[in-house]
Design an enzyme around this catalytic site. Structure first.
Site, PDB file in Angstrom:
ATOM      1  N   ASN A 104       1.029  -1.788   0.126  1.00 55.53           N
ATOM      2  CA  ASN A 104       0.404   0.306   0.102  1.00 55.53           C
ATOM      3  C   ASN A 104       0.891   1.652   0.375  1.00 55.53           C
ATOM      4  O   ASN A 104       0.266   2.239  -0.521  1.00 55.53           O
ATOM      5  CB  ASN A 104      -0.925  -0.049   1.060  1.00 55.53           C
ATOM      6  N   HIS A 105       1.877   0.765   0.338  1.00 59.57           N
ATOM      7  CA  HIS A 105       2.533   2.268   1.066  1.00 59.57           C
ATOM      8  C   HIS A 105       4.206   1.980   1.026  1.00 59.57           C
ATOM      9  O   HIS A 105       4.754   0.973   1.342  1.00 59.57           O
ATOM     10  CB  HIS A 105       2.478   2.820   2.079  1.00 59.57           C
ATOM     11  N   GLN A 170       4.582   7.341   5.464  1.00 61.71           N
ATOM     12  CA  GLN A 170       3.959   6.367   4.518  1.00 61.71           C
ATOM     13  C   GLN A 170       3.488   6.151   3.426  1.00 61.71           C
ATOM     14  O   GLN A 170       2.589   5.889   3.751  1.00 61.71           O
ATOM     15  CB  GLN A 170       3.494   5.564   6.103  1.00 61.71           C
ATOM     16  N   ASP A 172       1.446   6.745   0.768  1.00 65.79           N
ATOM     17  CA  ASP A 172       0.472   5.490  -0.241  1.00 65.79           C
ATOM     18  C   ASP A 172       1.401   5.458  -1.353  1.00 65.79           C
ATOM     19  O   ASP A 172       1.359   6.239  -2.061  1.00 65.79           O
ATOM     20  CB  ASP A 172      -0.716   5.802  -0.091  1.00 65.79           C
ATOM     21  N   ARG A 200       2.418 -12.146   3.588  1.00 69.37           N
ATOM     22  CA  ARG A 200       1.344 -11.940   4.778  1.00 69.37           C
ATOM     23  C   ARG A 200       0.979 -10.008   3.611  1.00 69.37           C
ATOM     24  O   ARG A 200       2.103 -10.049   3.739  1.00 69.37           O
ATOM     25  CB  ARG A 200       1.314 -11.388   5.762  1.00 69.37           C
ATOM     26  N   ASP A 202       0.200  -6.824   3.468  1.00 63.57           N
ATOM     27  CA  ASP A 202      -0.085  -5.633   4.573  1.00 63.57           C
ATOM     28  C   ASP A 202      -1.557  -4.796   3.790  1.00 63.57           C
ATOM     29  O   ASP A 202      -1.152  -3.920   3.066  1.00 63.57           O
ATOM     30  CB  ASP A 202       1.217  -5.167   5.197  1.00 63.57           C
ATOM     31  N   GLU A 209      -8.084   4.186  -4.190  1.00 59.22           N
ATOM     32  CA  GLU A 209      -8.770   5.034  -3.896  1.00 59.22           C
ATOM     33  C   GLU A 209      -9.589   5.624  -4.547  1.00 59.22           C
ATOM     34  O   GLU A 209      -9.520   5.267  -5.590  1.00 59.22           O
ATOM     35  CB  GLU A 209      -8.267   6.726  -3.279  1.00 59.22           C
ATOM     36  N   GLU A 244      -4.141  -9.062   5.343  1.00 58.12           N
ATOM     37  CA  GLU A 244      -5.288  -8.327   6.340  1.00 58.12           C
ATOM     38  C   GLU A 244      -5.437  -7.652   5.711  1.00 58.12           C
ATOM     39  O   GLU A 244      -5.232  -6.135   5.253  1.00 58.12           O
ATOM     40  CB  GLU A 244      -3.412  -7.907   7.086  1.00 58.12           C
ATOM     41  N   HIS A 309       1.758  -8.472  16.403  1.00 56.08           N
ATOM     42  CA  HIS A 309       2.631  -7.104  16.491  1.00 56.08           C
ATOM     43  C   HIS A 309       2.209  -6.134  16.863  1.00 56.08           C
ATOM     44  O   HIS A 309       2.704  -4.927  17.270  1.00 56.08           O
ATOM     45  CB  HIS A 309       3.636  -7.647  15.871  1.00 56.08           C
TER      46      HIS A 309
HETATM   47  C1  GLC Z   1      -0.768  -3.050   8.900  1.00 55.58           C
HETATM   48  C2  GLC Z   1       0.269  -3.930   9.926  1.00 55.58           C
HETATM   49  C3  GLC Z   1       1.088  -2.845  10.765  1.00 55.58           C
HETATM   50  C4  GLC Z   1       1.213  -1.670  10.368  1.00 55.58           C
HETATM   51  C5  GLC Z   1       0.425  -1.180   9.340  1.00 55.58           C
HETATM   52  C6  GLC Z   1       1.113  -0.154   8.106  1.00 55.58           C
HETATM   53  O1  GLC Z   1      -1.597  -3.025   9.995  1.00 55.58           O
HETATM   54  O2  GLC Z   1      -0.233  -5.236  10.945  1.00 55.58           O
HETATM   55  O3  GLC Z   1       1.928  -3.178  12.139  1.00 55.58           O
HETATM   56  O4  GLC Z   1       1.412  -0.277  11.304  1.00 55.58           O
HETATM   57  O5  GLC Z   1      -0.166  -2.211   8.513  1.00 55.58           O
HETATM   58  O6  GLC Z   1       1.555  -0.410   7.483  1.00 55.58           O
END
Ligand code: GLC
Length: 541
Positions: A104-105, A170, A172, A200, A202, A209, A244, A309
């Protein structure tokens, strides 16, 4: 290693932070070689697949989720060769490994962003989402509410605003630019070629958008993920994508596509409800969320977890439920973090081993592949005073030495201090002591995971709520072929008896595999009595 393509449907995952697991070279920072040296332990525990959060070059302002180079390793964690050796060692044990990938970023320190801000008409000018005015996408919510108050930030260098769903460092990526996807795809290929078993993915709901929407789960986002899967399927069949998406089940189901998107997706809403059922001594919230979960497309699986985490997220509960959870589990203001709780599993239940076992027995019996979090197997504590979510990312406690066996360096140089709260210090909570004690939580979990490995019903079976008459007692059955496993959980602090429907099982034929219960018969209906916070897995006719 088996060549089964559905291995992930019955695998036990283990999330491990390279930075704080094991330091091999005494510099105070965990590394790839350190993790490699602990694989015997993880194999013994019963882990099938490791999940490594980002270990790439990064300023580490968001635990590495601020990536500055997608195809490199942060030097303090080791080298590409160390990573290759880790993957080989994992595979040599018949285990697997997936890594985080942040599509994403990037970090604002990524060379793409630096080029984008300094050279708007250059090759990276359009890699991010730039606008003259911060007036688009205003219906998108803010995720890190503790830290930011807008998803737009002004960049002095370029003289424009850039879009970011997370921290302002961060930005996008702009997937409207086809070159962005090509770059991301090449980075994915880099790790696939090195042998990782999957990713995974993220923060995927936010890839695309669109003004006038909440900018989550849009069709364009699914189209991108289908392209990722098609590439993986074509070039590296059998590798997996774990999604996620912190969303309700009906929003997550599309991330499986028709079996042509992600193979796995986290089930976020079920997580807080395991804790809520325990706090309320009432199974209803769990029963309801499972009933509200649509069936999975064939060949896919949920990923379930108790902790990870991040903060214990309370995004997928109602405002009233969130207040209840905060009141119960975050009595001190500092324990709150964004829309969640910055605590680990063991402190959430006052270090009570019985409740830690109950929650694990529940996790391992619900539909989905369980994803464990490093340190929870020994009931590690936390440090709520560390920044952001760092309090649940402290060094693994291997033994009772000053560096907890994590590192031989001066502990004041560690990324985060070892937990120092009473009852959770390394002289009380550590792997070595629990290995020496057959009655420890660690040995219990190891035995329970080995029982589960033999019970395909718990991983793959149909799920039936046996609808006992006692709201504190949750009794479910999992059926796979001839195998029928019944699992029962008492969320109450006092002993409880549940009467099940006549014929639910024959109380004379019960064989208990994990935990314990007493069985009886009430006017032709089977009954089950469980001790305070008791649980049982059993087979019965
Ligand atoms: C996900 C990660 C988290 C992170 C966020 C932005 O939700 O689990 O730790 O801060 O993405 O990358």
């Amino acid at each position: 290693m088996t060549t089964e393509t559905n291995w992930f449907t019955k695998a036990v995952f283990y999330e491990v932070l390279v930075r704080t697991f094991a330091d091999s070279n005494g510099d105070g920072v965990g590394d790839m070689q350190g993790l490699t040296s602990k694989l015997d332990y993880l194999q013994w525990l019963g882990v099938d697949c490791l999940w490594l959060p980002p270990f790439f070059s990064s300023p580490l302002r968001d635990g590495g989720y601020d990536v500055a180079d997608y195809t490199n390793v942060l030097p303090e964690f080791g080298t590409i060769e160390d990573t290759r050796a880790l993957i080989a060692a994992v595979h040599g044990r018949g285990m697997r490994i997936i890594i985080d990938f942040v599509m994403n970023h990037t970090s604002s320190a990524h060379p793409w962003f630096q080029a984008s801000r300094t050279d708007p008409t250059g090759p990276y000018g359009d890699f991010y989402v730039w606008r003259d005015e911060p007036d688009e996408y205003l219906d998108a919510r803010i995720i890190f509410i503790d830290t930011i108050d807008s998803n737009w930030s002004f960049d002095e260098v370029r003289g424009q605003y850039y879009w970011h769903r997370f921290f302002d460092h961060q930005p996008d990526l702009n997937f409207e630019n086809p070159r962005v996807f090509e770059e991301i795809q090449d980075a994915l290929r880099f790790w696939l070629a090195m042998g990782v078993d999957g990713f995974r993915l993220d923060a995927v709901p936010y890839l695309i958008e669109q003004d006038g929407t909440d900018c989550e789960n849009l069709p364009g986002t699914h189209a991108l993920l289908k392209r990722v899967r098609a590439m993986v399927e074509e070039e590296y069949p059998g590798r997996i994508l774990l999604c996620e998406a912190n969303q309700w089940p009906q929003e997550v189901i599309p991330y499986f596509g028709d079996g042509d998107e992600c193979q796995l997706a986290f089930h976020f809403p079920v997580m807080p409800r395991m804790y809520m059922a325990l706090a309320r001594e009432d199974k209803t919230c769990l029963v309801d969320i499972i009933a509200a979960t649509p069936p999975l497309p064939p060949g896919t699986q949920w990923g379930t977890f108790l902790r990870n985490h991040d903060e214990l997220t309370l995004e997928m509960v109602t405002p009233a439920e969130r207040d209840f959870m905060w009141d119960f589990y975050a009595p001190e203001p500092r324990m709150k973090c964004n829309l969640g709780i910055r605590r680990r599993l063991a402190p959430l239940v006052d270090g009570d081993v019985q409740r830690i076992k109950l929650l694990h027995a529940l996790l391992l019996a619900l539909p989905g592949s369980p994803v464990l979090y490093y340190g929870d197997e020994i009931g590690m504590g936390d440090n709520i005073w560390l920044q952001d979510r760092d309090g649940v990312r402290t060094p693994m406690q291997w033994d009772n030495s000053p560096g907890a066996g994590f590192s031989t360096a001066d502990p004041s140089t560690f990324p985060f201090p070892i937990v120092d709260s009473p009852g959770f210090t390394q002289d009380v909570v550590n792997v070595e002591a629990q290995l020496d004690d057959p009655d420890s939580l660690l040995h219990w979990l190891q035995r329970t995971l080995s029982v589960r490995r033999e019970l395909e019903a718990l991983a793959l079976g149909d799920f039936v709520d046996l609808e006992g008459d006692n709201a504190a007692v949750y009794v479910v059955a999992r059926q796979w072929g001839d195998q029928r496993v019944i699992a029962a959980f008492n969320f109450s602090a006092s002993a409880q008896t549940a009467t099940l429907t006549p014929g639910a099982f024959d109380p004379e034929s019960v064989h208990v595999l994990v935990g314990g219960a007493a069985f009886g018969d009430h006017e032709g209906a089977p009954t089950m009595t469980l001790a305070s916070h008791g649980f049982a897995w059993l087979v019965a006719r």
